[in-house]
Design a protein around this motif. Structure first.
Motif, PDB file in Angstrom:
ATOM      1  N   GLU A  54     -19.484 -20.516 125.550  1.00 59.74           N
ATOM      2  CA  GLU A  54     -19.178 -19.942 124.361  1.00 59.74           C
ATOM      3  C   GLU A  54     -20.453 -19.333 123.453  1.00 59.74           C
ATOM      4  O   GLU A  54     -20.214 -18.380 122.762  1.00 59.74           O
ATOM      5  CB  GLU A  54     -18.237 -21.043 123.354  1.00 59.74           C
ATOM      6  N   SER A  55     -21.322 -20.110 123.865  1.00 59.80           N
ATOM      7  CA  SER A  55     -22.765 -19.614 123.137  1.00 59.80           C
ATOM      8  C   SER A  55     -23.061 -18.254 123.504  1.00 59.80           C
ATOM      9  O   SER A  55     -23.563 -17.566 122.680  1.00 59.80           O
ATOM     10  CB  SER A  55     -23.846 -20.644 123.142  1.00 59.80           C
ATOM     11  N   LYS A 161     -25.457 -27.993 121.919  1.00 59.46           N
ATOM     12  CA  LYS A 161     -25.642 -27.216 120.905  1.00 59.46           C
ATOM     13  C   LYS A 161     -26.976 -26.985 120.337  1.00 59.46           C
ATOM     14  O   LYS A 161     -27.332 -25.812 120.177  1.00 59.46           O
ATOM     15  CB  LYS A 161     -24.698 -27.720 119.667  1.00 59.46           C
ATOM     16  N   MET A 164     -29.095 -24.772 122.760  1.00 59.88           N
ATOM     17  CA  MET A 164     -28.555 -23.345 122.855  1.00 59.88           C
ATOM     18  C   MET A 164     -29.191 -22.715 121.527  1.00 59.88           C
ATOM     19  O   MET A 164     -29.583 -21.589 121.451  1.00 59.88           O
ATOM     20  CB  MET A 164     -27.082 -23.390 122.681  1.00 59.88           C
ATOM     21  N   ARG A 165     -29.237 -23.483 120.281  1.00 63.83           N
ATOM     22  CA  ARG A 165     -29.799 -22.892 119.184  1.00 63.83           C
ATOM     23  C   ARG A 165     -31.025 -22.523 119.327  1.00 63.83           C
ATOM     24  O   ARG A 165     -31.646 -21.624 118.769  1.00 63.83           O
ATOM     25  CB  ARG A 165     -29.506 -24.077 118.056  1.00 63.83           C
ATOM     26  N   LYS A 168     -31.423 -19.744 123.082  1.00 63.83           N
ATOM     27  CA  LYS A 168     -30.558 -18.395 123.019  1.00 63.83           C
ATOM     28  C   LYS A 168     -31.098 -17.308 122.440  1.00 63.83           C
ATOM     29  O   LYS A 168     -31.107 -16.390 122.859  1.00 63.83           O
ATOM     30  CB  LYS A 168     -29.010 -18.766 122.338  1.00 63.83           C
TER      31      LYS A 168
END
Length: 180
Positions: A54-55, A161, A164-165, A168
């Motif tokens: 989703e990211s 999460k 990925m922050r 990404k």
């Protein structure tokens, strides 16, 4: 906060990269029988893999996604397959702890031509702010393998999460530099 010079530098980075996703989990890779009368096997829920998907979805292209057990040979085979299908970045989740079955780090770090130690350091620092000293158990890392970026995240959804922050926003930038 990103500096003006970093924003300028990133302008020439690819906007869209090809991403492969691997979830390493003995339990999630085991097939469980559904309640259907045809006995069709379905995998257990992969929350962390879905968070990665989703990211990156929409912003980048997902070229491959798989769930495998914690097995070094199988991980290497899947990494090669993903690289051969054009993955520029392969993000894995799971197998980064200190348990006997946690093999991700030992399997991928020998592949690195360059390790991105800063990623793991930032990840552990941010984890420390949330979790305290237990953050030292994470062996999260990233590194360059030829022209492919390998990113190893823990299996915990919250850790994914966070990872990925951190990674990404840099994916295109990292892909650009691997080719230079």
């Amino acid at each position: 906060m990103e500096s003006k010079s970093m924003r300028e530098h990133k302008k020439h980075s690819p906007l869209k990269v090809k991403v492969g996703i691997i979830t390493l989990s003995d339990s999630k890779s085991n097939q469980q029988k559904s309640n259907n009368s045809d006995d069709t096997a379905i995998p257990k829920e992969d929350v962390s893999g879905k968070i990665i998907m989703e990211s990156v979805k929409g912003e980048h292209e997902i070229v491959s996604y798989t769930i495998i057990p914690d097995d070094a040979e199988l991980l290497l085979r899947n990494l090669n397959n993903m690289r051969n299908t054009g993955a520029q970045v392969i993000i894995s989740t799971g197998g980064t702890g200190i348990g006997k079955r946690d093999i991700t780090i030992e399997t991928i770090t020998p592949l690195f031509t360059k390790e991105l130690k800063g990623f793991g350091e930032i990840f552990r620092y941010e984890s420390y702010k949330e979790l305290g000293t237990g953050a030292m158990l994470s062996r999260t890392t990233a590194g360059v393998w030829g022209e492919t970026l390998l990113v190893a995240l823990p299996g915990s959804p919250n850790a994914v999460k966070l990872g990925m922050r951190i990674i990404k926003p840099e994916l295109g930038h990292l892909v650009k530099h691997m080719k230079n």
